[in-house]
Design a protein around this motif. Structure first.
Motif: not given
Length: 183
Positions: A103-109, A113-114
């Motif tokens: 989901k795009k909503s979790v991409t930034a987080d 983290k990476l």
């Protein structure tokens, strides 16, 4: 019919030894791991390298299974065939590569983290691993955030990743983990 030959040439050019695209379940994961283990055994690879490659493969496949099932439920099975797993073998390393919708909503987080993980050295990764084990509860998905840390520790290299856009709701999470062939 030329796409078969084109695909073969692309796989040869990238030194791919295993490619699986399709539905990822615990059963397909077991089959992929068994096939990869036979391939590593027949290649005469050193046992320490095989262990590291196998560990990264397990973490990568578990990641796909966990997140594909979540995406499938959310998207009405739209993404069930969208994940991919590949292993490449070069003279100096193995590359374990995965791709799956997120989901795009979790991409930034996830990117944050990476990026943070890639800033750490060997000792920093070890400390992060200990900290997660000591202070984190196992989540409903079965992990405590250790997977990426463990992959980075086993590879000894930075994790390569990207998030190409699939559609309005999903990005395609591409991950490449290189495991050197020298101990």
């Amino acid at each position: 019919m030329n796409y078969i030959y084109d695909l073969h040439n692309a796989m040869m050019a990238q030194n791919l030894i295993i490619v699986y695209q399709g539905e990822f379940t615990q059963e397909t994961t077991k089959s992929i791991l068994a096939m990869a283990e036979r391939n590593l055994d027949s290649s005469g690879e050193e046992s320490g390298i095989k262990r590291k490659v196998f560990n990264v493969m397990v973490e990568s496949l578990q990641n796909i299974v966990k997140h594909s099932s979540e995406a499938n439920a959310a998207a009405g099975n739209l993404t069930s065939q969208s994940a991919i797993f590949m292993i490449g073998k070069q003279a100096d390393r193995y590359s374990i590569m995965t791709g799956n919708p997120i989901k795009k909503s979790v991409t930034a987080d996830l990117k944050r983290k990476l990026d943070e993980l890639n800033q750490l050295d060997k000792e920093g990764l070890k400390e992060m691993y200990k900290e997660i084990i000591k202070n984190t509860q196992i989540s409903e998905k079965g992990g405590a955030g250790l997977g990426f840390v463990d992959m980075a520790r086993k590879s000894g290299e930075k994790l390569e990743f990207d998030f190409p856009e699939m559609n309005a709701e999903y990005n395609f999470f591409c991950l490449k983990v290189n495991v050197p062939r020298e101990a």
